[in-house]
Every structure is written in C-alpha cells, then in structure tokens.
Design an enzyme around this catalytic site. Structure first.
Site, PDB file in Angstrom:
ATOM      1  N   TYR A 146      24.853 -47.348 -45.645  1.00 46.79           N
ATOM      2  CA  TYR A 146      24.667 -47.867 -44.098  1.00 46.79           C
ATOM      3  C   TYR A 146      25.824 -48.134 -43.202  1.00 46.79           C
ATOM      4  O   TYR A 146      25.778 -48.368 -42.167  1.00 46.79           O
ATOM      5  CB  TYR A 146      23.951 -49.127 -44.217  1.00 46.79           C
ATOM      6  CG  TYR A 146      22.429 -49.045 -43.886  1.00 46.79           C
ATOM      7  CD1 TYR A 146      21.842 -48.307 -42.888  1.00 46.79           C
ATOM      8  CD2 TYR A 146      21.505 -49.125 -45.037  1.00 46.79           C
ATOM      9  CE1 TYR A 146      20.479 -48.320 -42.728  1.00 46.79           C
ATOM     10  CE2 TYR A 146      20.119 -48.898 -44.805  1.00 46.79           C
ATOM     11  CZ  TYR A 146      19.504 -48.411 -43.845  1.00 46.79           C
ATOM     12  OH  TYR A 146      18.433 -48.052 -43.522  1.00 46.79           O
TER      13      TYR A 146
ATOM     14  N   ASP B 227       8.256 -47.444 -77.363  1.00 50.18           N
ATOM     15  CA  ASP B 227       7.054 -47.033 -77.519  1.00 50.18           C
ATOM     16  C   ASP B 227       7.356 -45.918 -78.321  1.00 50.18           C
ATOM     17  O   ASP B 227       8.227 -45.198 -78.143  1.00 50.18           O
ATOM     18  CB  ASP B 227       6.868 -46.501 -75.941  1.00 50.18           C
ATOM     19  CG  ASP B 227       6.162 -47.596 -75.241  1.00 50.18           C
ATOM     20  OD1 ASP B 227       6.074 -48.946 -75.698  1.00 50.18           O
ATOM     21  OD2 ASP B 227       5.884 -47.526 -73.887  1.00 50.18           O
TER      22      ASP B 227
ATOM     23  N   GLU C  58      12.115 -51.963 -75.100  1.00 48.39           N
ATOM     24  CA  GLU C  58      11.773 -50.979 -73.602  1.00 48.39           C
ATOM     25  C   GLU C  58      11.197 -51.791 -72.764  1.00 48.39           C
ATOM     26  O   GLU C  58      11.231 -51.634 -71.665  1.00 48.39           O
ATOM     27  CB  GLU C  58      10.992 -49.790 -74.353  1.00 48.39           C
ATOM     28  CG  GLU C  58      10.451 -48.764 -73.105  1.00 48.39           C
ATOM     29  CD  GLU C  58       9.790 -47.450 -73.697  1.00 48.39           C
ATOM     30  OE1 GLU C  58       9.705 -47.278 -74.687  1.00 48.39           O
ATOM     31  OE2 GLU C  58       9.357 -47.072 -72.648  1.00 48.39           O
TER      32      GLU C  58
END
EC number: 5.6.2.2
Lengths: 438, 438
Positions: B181, B319, B267
C-alpha cells in the site's frame, strides 16, 4: 530524528520512484500536517473518559444496556419471536430428557413420534428495529418419523440430541466436525448435522455454546484486559505482539477485569499487529480485538461478554468497502442463519470509527491507494442501503451513498501510504480527539 | 461411570440409529479394548524420556542437529546453493546501502544500473537429499533499468529496497500488505511487491523476517513452554483452551524454556482444542502447536526455533490424506516458492505419528468415517510418491501406497466415532507407548 526526516530519508533511498513524487508528497505533507493538530494525550484521554462514562448513562446506551440485560424467558409463548438463552448443562440435559420421554410416550400410545422444529426459513425471520437485530419468529414445522419426507431428518435429529446429551454428561466441548464424524453414514455431509444442530438449539431454547458444540476460533485479543480462560489468568497487556487467542468456549471465560476506556474492534490482522506492536493500548487504554475478517461465533460471543460486563463503548476500525460495513452488521445485528441466537451473539451500539468513505478525502488518501469498486461491490453496497439496520443510522446511509457515488474503496492498510505508523500515531489519535465516530 | 457405559447410554438415547449398531459396535468395542492395552502413564513417560534423550544423541538426530546448526555463510561463493540467514537490522541496512551505492557509482560512471537477482525459477531449485530440503541454486539474472523488459521490475526492486530500509530504521515490523500500500500505483497488485520482496531477500542474503516484513499469524501454541513475546513472559501451560497466538515476528521471541519431552504438531484446530481442553500436556509433558491447516511462515519459524533451542523430538498428527503428508513436507522441506529460505523455515526429522493409512485398519476406524479419495487426491498422492523427500523414508512410501491402494482417506476427527475423547485417552497414549511413529 523526526518522522518527517525519516520519511524523507526513506524516499531518497528510492530513486526510481521520484517521477511520482510531486503528487504523493502533497498528500503526504497534508497528512503530516494533521499531526500538528493533535492535542496532548491527556486531553484526548479526557474525551475518552467522558465517552466511557456516557456509555453507561446516555439514553441510547441505556436502551442498549436494557437490550443486553433483557432476555425474554426462552419458552415464553407470549413472546412474538424465539429467544434462546445460555443454559447450564443440567438444564439442557433435562430438556433433552423431556423431549425424549415425550417421544417415547407418544410411541407407546401408538402415535409414533414427531419433533416440532422452529422454521428457520427466511420468511420466518424478521429485523426488529426496536431490538436492532434479526429475530426468528415462532412458526414451527412438524418432523414426524412416520413420513417418507421427514423420516431421515427425524432420525438425524434424534441422533444429534443423543450426541449432545453424551457431550454434556462428560462435561467436555466438541466441534461441529467432531459431531459429524460420530456418524458419517447417517449424516452424509457436515452441512446436514450442522443444520440439525441449529434446529436442536432452537428446539431446546438454548444457545449453541450451551450444547457444548463450539466453532473453531480465529480471533485474537490484546490490551487492557484480564480474564480467566479455563481457570488460567490471562493478562492481555502481557501477550506480546501475537496476542491471546480468543477461547472457543465462552463458558470457560470468567473473571473479566479491565481499566480500558473503550474497545477497539479491528477487521484485519495487519492493523491488529500494528496496534499491538506499537502498544497502542498503553497510550490510550483500550482492548483491541480482531476476528481476522468475517467474525466467527467465538469472537462475537467474546465481544458481547466484554460489552455486557465492562459496559465500554465499542469503536470499529474496518475497511472502507461494503464488506467492512457488512462485518459491522454481523457483529451488531447477527447473521440470518443464526437469527434464533441473535440475542446472545450480537453487540448493539458499535460506533463506526473508520476507515469511512468520507475519510478518503478528509485524510487525502492518495488516488493510487484507493481501489475502484467492482460490480459485485456495488451490488453489495446497494443491498446494504436497503437493510433496516443501515437505514436507521443517517450517518451510515450518507457514508454508504458517498462510497457508491465515488465508486471507490480502500483498505485500512491504505493509510500506510503516509508511513507505516501513521495509523497509530496520527489517524487514530486524531479520530479519538475529534470524537469522529458515527 | 465408565466410558463404555457412557457411550452405551448415549447410544440408547439415539433410538433411530439402531439399525446400524451391530457393525459400529464391533469396531467400537475393539477400539475400547485397546484401552486395556494401555500401560500406566509412568511407563509411557519412560518411553518418551528415552525418545527425548535419543533426540540429542542418535546419529540421525545428530545429522539433524548439525543441519540445524550449520549455516554456510550466506555470501559464500563456494557453496553450490543460496543460503539466506537471519541478520540484524544494522547488517541488513548496510547491505542495502552497499547495493544502492554500487548502483549510484554505476550510474555516475555512465553505465546506468542493474540488479543481479537470483533466479527463483523451478529449474534453479533442487531437492538435496543430504540436506533433506529444497534449495535454490546460484543462477542469477540481470535486471537492468535501461531495458524496456526490466525497467519496471528494476524500479519496483529499488522501491522495495528503500521501503525495507525505512522499516528497519524505525525498528518496526510491517506486513506484506502494508508494503504494497505504500505505492499501489507502482506495484499494481500485491503479488508483484511480494515477488520482489522475495527477490530482495535473496539478493541481500537474509531471511524475510530479517527484513521486518512479516506474514499474518494464524498458529497457536499451548503446553509445557515458557517464552518471551516482545518482552512479555508467556507461560503456555496457563493459556486456557484458546492457547497463545504464535507471534508474527520471530525475532521478538526469546527466553524459550521447557520441560516437555516432545513437540506435538497438529494439523487441525479441532484436534488442538481437544488436546488443550483435556490438558494433554500435563499427562504427557509436551508442547502442542498448530497452524490450523497449511503452515504459515510464522508457525514454521516458531517450530524451528523450538527444535533448535530445545532439541526435542517432533511428532506430527495430521489427517490421513495426501494433504496431511504435504503439510508435513512443508514443515520439513519447505515450499518451492521460498526455497532460498529453506534453511531457516524447515524443521528436519519430524516423525509421522498419525493418523496414518495403516491406522485405519489397525484401529478399525468404521467404514462410514472413511472417505473415498477423489481423483484429485489420487493425483496429489501419486505426485508425492515421486518426491525425493517421501522416497527416502521407506515407511512413508509404504503408507502412501496403502492409501493409494485402498483409495480411502480419513481426518483426525474420524477418531471421534469412538468417543469424543478417544484421541486423547486411547489413541495418542497407545501410539506413544508403542513408539508407533515413522
């Protein structure tokens, strides 16, 4: 070395950008000139102190306080809308027992069983200006087991009731995802168990947190706040730059204490980080919190708890775009799909501090830091103009009209174009000094 | 009341699901029978203690320790790849000064100026088995100002150098978004300033955190860990259920102390919440952290710091799907687009504790809690089999082959099908007892 000199030095180090300097400098020097308008902090603090005390006495705030305190009894049939309330585990458990016993009696008497589920269709939801939030009306639909169309949903409802019962008995908290995984074959996909969980919340007249099913948290908090998270005392002035993660289970939060004068609600984590690193809360005593974008349930519950217990004014710092306003609306009025719980999730009377569309010109945010609104932005903006919660605040309507007329938006970070610490050193102090919120 | 009885009670409360009971019960009762295999905690703790001490003495860990300690000097021309290192502000500032002076001299001598930027193309990146991570080779490309093709990029590079210089002089930290910015018109969109920032990091031979440009944080940590965040002492055993947000700026982290025996890398935040609420770290002294999905830079830096300073084994709970493994690979070997910084961002020798494809049968995770792999999952899985970092661990290859053969995946939350606390009460303790990691 003054900030001005520092900036000048920095600019000199960037030789290639000199072609754009003249214009940028004009805006920058104006922005810097605002710094000279700042009164001593003691004077700004006096302003904030009167704001904080007004927050407990003004008529608007009184209405808000009444709003925060008033809960119709959840099962009150005379109320025109559904209000769910926080319930302790024993009370939720006994409500489930009653439901299941009624079903058993119904089966034994040869009538099978059916659940009466409040309808959460859009037609059963309405915005009440008196309450300044979206509520769920009383229409119910029957969910009989002995009907091909509803047998599955009745089964899912019974299963969710049993799972919630098990969670409450163990005294633990689980996520919606955990719940889904206890019976993937039955639920099919998570949206089904989630939807039925909301149904169960309405049926039992209690909040989802009373069911001990929590959403994952993403909010963080720093500043002049002390509270206990599951018994651990947390001093939020001593949480470094990272802040304290807002706990997912609000019922484990207790012992809230604060000497802050206001709560600063921030949309983005970049602005949060700036405020935390600059220890803004030590200059102007406040509690700073962010949900890092779209507010999650945990952050909304936490903000409400702070407001109820500390009775502090809440000032919001959001992007100057339709989504900034939409995020404010979620904090203030709730979202449609959880309208039944709006009394517990919403915080009334949040002031829009900035960045407001009128700020862009007022602070001469350079053209190149403003972004053109997309067609979708404009559509969302126009829809917001039709929302009751916007309409009732004249100042907001004007700002939104300005945004739609200029077709420009800007992020909080756009203020970085005047220097990385412009937000904490000039913009916010000046806003507070001028009581420039609506 | 025993867990078994509780579960039975819960099942009885869910009348409609009885049709599926027989099968689910068989798996559930087997899963429960595993509970009886658990030895007393003291015995499991002994196992963990030997793991922790081995972590400082075994040959593999020695290599890892060497890896963690060894940094080729960043500008060493004899090294075959680029290594960036943490540098203090003074040193980064003087490197920028040198670059800019060289450019000035070049301009004054009539040759214009050009930056030599290390190429970050895929062809310039390679996985080094000795180092067990992806590194960036030495090929550079010139970025002359006096060339239509590169004039813009040379300008952007000069501007970013000047902005970083300004940030370092102020002693503050900013986000990539802030940086963007400061000159939207020049940068156009954030991906351009981000890319050049990575270039600048390579050119200066220092990490992005040394540039004081930080990513937004999303990681949280709880457990047996004490550290200082920007001078504030944080005791992570007293962070309730929400945990402490991992600070975005690692250089403000100091005074790391711990009596943990291992680090548990998780996770998902749902599993993190379960572990935090059950205060798992008090039963088995550990530090629990999660990045809530794909690891961000702040969490990776933090994990590495813990590993370097505490020399603890790291066990991962992800997972059982290709993404779980991919996340492990990012922690261990780094991601391709930040290969130049892989030495500072990666943590070697992470053990895959679970949930592994072989666990699904071993723990008899019910069929309905497993999910079929999509075509995309299978594609990602096959690609992983080709990755060097997977190939060099025989155990991982076998697990991945099992996953691809059965075409089944499962989330950590799938263990909830045996009871919400099965993860903390049976699965993890048993895994630790059996030293079941690879």
């Amino acid at each position: 070395m003054s900030e001005k000199k520092r900036r000048a030095g920095a600019a000199a180090a960037g030789p290639a950008s000199s072609s754009k300097k003249p214009r940028a400098s004009a805006a920058a020097s104006y922005a810097e000139s605002l710094r000279s308008k700042l009164r001593p902090d003691a004077s700004i603090l006096a302003t904030l102190r009167s704001l904080a005390s007004a927050s407990a006495s003004s008529s608007k705030s009184k209405a808000a306080a009444k709003f925060l305190a008033d809960h119709d009894p959840p099962d009150d049939p005379t109320s025109s809308y559904i209000v769910v309330a926080d319930q302790d585990s024993a009370s939720v458990t006994s409500r489930i027992n009653r439901l299941v016993l009624a079903a058993a009696r119904s089966i034994l008497s040869g009538r099978g069983f059916s659940f009466a589920v409040p309808s959460r269709a859009a037609s059963n939801q309405v915005y009440l200006p008196d309450l300044d939030r979206i509520v769920l009306l009383h229409r119910e639909s029957a969910r009989p087991f002995a009907n091909v169309a509803t047998a599955r949903k009745a089964t899912v409802t019974a299963r969710v009731l049993s799972l919630v019962h098990a969670v409450l008995r163990r005294g633990i908290h689980v996520t919606k995802r955990d719940l889904f995984y206890t019976d993937v074959k039955l639920f099919g996909d998570q949206s089904q168990s989630d939807a039925v969980l909301d149904d169960v919340s309405c049926m039992l007249g209690c909040t989802r947190s009373s069911l001990h099913v929590v959403a994952s948290e993403k909010g963080v908090v720093v500043g002049r706040l002390v509270f206990a998270d599951d018994g651990d005392r947390i001093d939020c002035t001593r949480m470094g730059v990272g802040g304290k993660a807002i706990p997912p289970n609000i019922d484990r939060v207790s012992g809230i204490e604060s000497d802050a004068l206001f709560i600063l609600l921030v949309e983005k984590d970049a602005a949060f980080m700036r405020l935390a690193e600059d220890r803004f809360y030590n200059r102007f005593p406040c509690i700073i919190l962010t949900a890092k974008g779209q507010p999650d349930v945990a952050t909304r519950l936490f903000l409400r708890r702070l407001k109820v217990e500390l009775k502090l004014p809440v000032l919001a710092l959001v992007d100057s775009d339709p989504y900034g306003l939409k995020i404010l609306s979620v904090y203030m009025c709730g979202s449609k799909n959880m309208s039944y719980d709006s009394a517990n999730l919403t915080t009334p009377d949040i002031k829009w501090l900035g960045v407001r569309p009128s700020d862009l010109d007022k602070y001469r945010v350079p053209e190149q830091c403003r972004l053109p609104m997309t067609d979708h932005d404009i559509k969302v903006g126009k829809e917001l103009l039709e929302e009751d919660f916007v309409k009732q605040n004249e100042g907001w309507v004007k700002e939104l009209e300005t945004m739609l007329r200029t077709r420009q938006k800007a992020e909080i970070q756009a203020l970085s174009s005047f220097g990385f610490q412009y937000l904490t050193e000039v913009y916010l102090p000046l806003k507070l000094q001028q009581q420039d919120w609506i």
